[in-house]
Design a protein around this motif. Structure first.
Motif, PDB file in Angstrom:
ATOM      1  N   GLU A 183       8.926  -1.712 -12.381  1.00 48.51           N
ATOM      2  CA  GLU A 183       8.872  -0.635 -11.194  1.00 48.51           C
ATOM      3  C   GLU A 183       7.479  -0.699 -10.542  1.00 48.51           C
ATOM      4  N   MET A 184       6.596  -0.628 -11.349  1.00 43.63           N
ATOM      5  CA  MET A 184       5.080  -0.711 -10.791  1.00 43.63           C
ATOM      6  C   MET A 184       4.868  -1.983  -9.953  1.00 43.63           C
ATOM      7  N   ALA A 191       3.987  -2.301  -1.048  1.00 43.13           N
ATOM      8  CA  ALA A 191       3.023  -1.812  -0.438  1.00 43.13           C
ATOM      9  C   ALA A 191       1.912  -2.910   0.304  1.00 43.13           C
ATOM     10  N   VAL A 192       1.901  -4.133  -0.221  1.00 45.20           N
ATOM     11  CA  VAL A 192       1.050  -4.887  -0.028  1.00 45.20           C
ATOM     12  C   VAL A 192       1.784  -6.281   0.838  1.00 45.20           C
ATOM     13  N   SER A 202      -6.825  -9.522  -5.478  1.00 50.55           N
ATOM     14  CA  SER A 202      -7.844  -8.410  -5.968  1.00 50.55           C
ATOM     15  C   SER A 202      -7.287  -7.175  -6.157  1.00 50.55           C
ATOM     16  N   LEU A 203      -6.711  -6.590  -5.420  1.00 50.76           N
ATOM     17  CA  LEU A 203      -5.923  -5.327  -5.589  1.00 50.76           C
ATOM     18  C   LEU A 203      -5.375  -5.245  -7.188  1.00 50.76           C
ATOM     19  N   SER A 204      -4.421  -6.053  -7.216  1.00 48.21           N
ATOM     20  CA  SER A 204      -3.805  -6.449  -8.494  1.00 48.21           C
ATOM     21  C   SER A 204      -4.988  -6.329  -9.685  1.00 48.21           C
ATOM     22  N   ALA A 205      -5.891  -7.016  -9.658  1.00 44.07           N
ATOM     23  CA  ALA A 205      -7.115  -6.899 -10.505  1.00 44.07           C
ATOM     24  C   ALA A 205      -7.576  -5.674 -10.887  1.00 44.07           C
ATOM     25  N   ARG A 206      -7.736  -4.778  -9.652  1.00 43.88           N
ATOM     26  CA  ARG A 206      -8.499  -3.427  -9.578  1.00 43.88           C
ATOM     27  C   ARG A 206      -7.329  -2.516 -10.112  1.00 43.88           C
TER      28      ARG A 206
END
Length: 268
Positions: A183-184, A191-192, A202-206
């Motif tokens: 779900e996440m 969203a991306v 980069s967003l996934s790693a953060r």
């Protein structure tokens, strides 16, 4: 393992053995302020507890992430000095989520070093049955093991629950965590969708450690609430109060000093 009620019970030698490090390492970490001081017991012997074991495990996890000693010191300095064993385990779980799975093949001696204790044949069998370790190939003395999973398995050996219950709980956790992850992932993908692939990585790693911490915190609180409600239901009715919410004996029953006669006035 020590409990909160029992207080610290490990000597420095026992702490080192339980954590898979040397006594010299424990003393070095203590001198750098990475470990809180022990409680001083009879005959001036220092006693350590579960929080010390958990803090050493966290330090080991930070080292596995490639952090220098100075960086580990900065990380631990930001944490409250009196964090409980459970809270330290949460921090370690979040840190370990940054790294890929790191299974390796080890022999019996190295396995016991990683476990921090000697393992009997029965305990080895149970660890294999719980899928915490795996026999590597045809060699009976070689095992595939992830050190983080192994430490969890060793702690489960001391839990007074049957192997079947532990496996059922593991299955439930895996199923629900997988559903939450899916779900996440869907929410993040939505969203991306318009972003560059590098931005997505980069967003996934953060986001990963933040999501893991949020999931652990939410689960902790939910489990606390469930256990609280379960324990409340398990209490005898007279301890919980009568059906109308009053303490037993105060609703239409005898009151102290009324001679045991329901409804009579207190004697003067």
């Amino acid at each position: 393992m020590t409990t909160q009620a029992e207080g610290p019970t490990l000597t420095i030698d026992e702490l080192a053995a339980r954590s898979g490090v040397t006594v010299r390492t424990v003393r070095f970490y203590s001198s750098r302020g990475l470990l809180p001081p022990p409680e001083i017991g009879p005959r001036r012997v220092g006693r350590y507890g579960g929080a010390h074991v958990a803090r050493l495990a966290l330090i080991e996890e930070l080292q596995l992430q490639g952090m220098t000693l100075a960086a580990i010191e900065r990380y631990l300095r930001q944490l409250p000095a009196d964090l409980s064993e459970r809270d330290l385990a949460v921090h370690r779980a979040v840190v370990s989520s940054w790294a890929p799975e790191a299974a390796e093949t080890v022999g019996r001696e190295e396995l016991e070093r990683l476990a921090g204790r000697t393992l009997s044949e029965e305990e080895l069998r149970r660890l294999v049955a719980m899928d915490m370790i795996a026999v590597a190939g045809e060699r009976e003395d070689a095992y595939r093991v992830d050190s983080a999973v192994l430490r969890l398995g060793v702690r489960l050996l001391d839990v007074p629950l049957s192997q079947e219950v532990i496996l059922a709980a593991r299955t439930a956790l895996l199923e629900h965590s997988r559903a939450a992850a899916q779900e996440m992932s869907r929410l993040l993908r939505d969203a991306v969708t318009e972003r560059d692939a590098r931005d997505v990585r980069s967003l996934s790693a953060r986001m990963e450690p933040l999501v893991v911490q949020a999931l652990l915190t939410a689960f902790q609180r939910s489990l606390k609430q469930e256990l609280r409600e379960w324990l409340e239901e398990a209490r005898p009715e007279h301890a919980r109060g009568g059906p109308d919410g009053n303490a037993a004996g105060h609703a239409g029953g005898a009151r102290p000093g009324d001679g045991g006669r329901p409804g009579s006035a207190p004697r003067g």
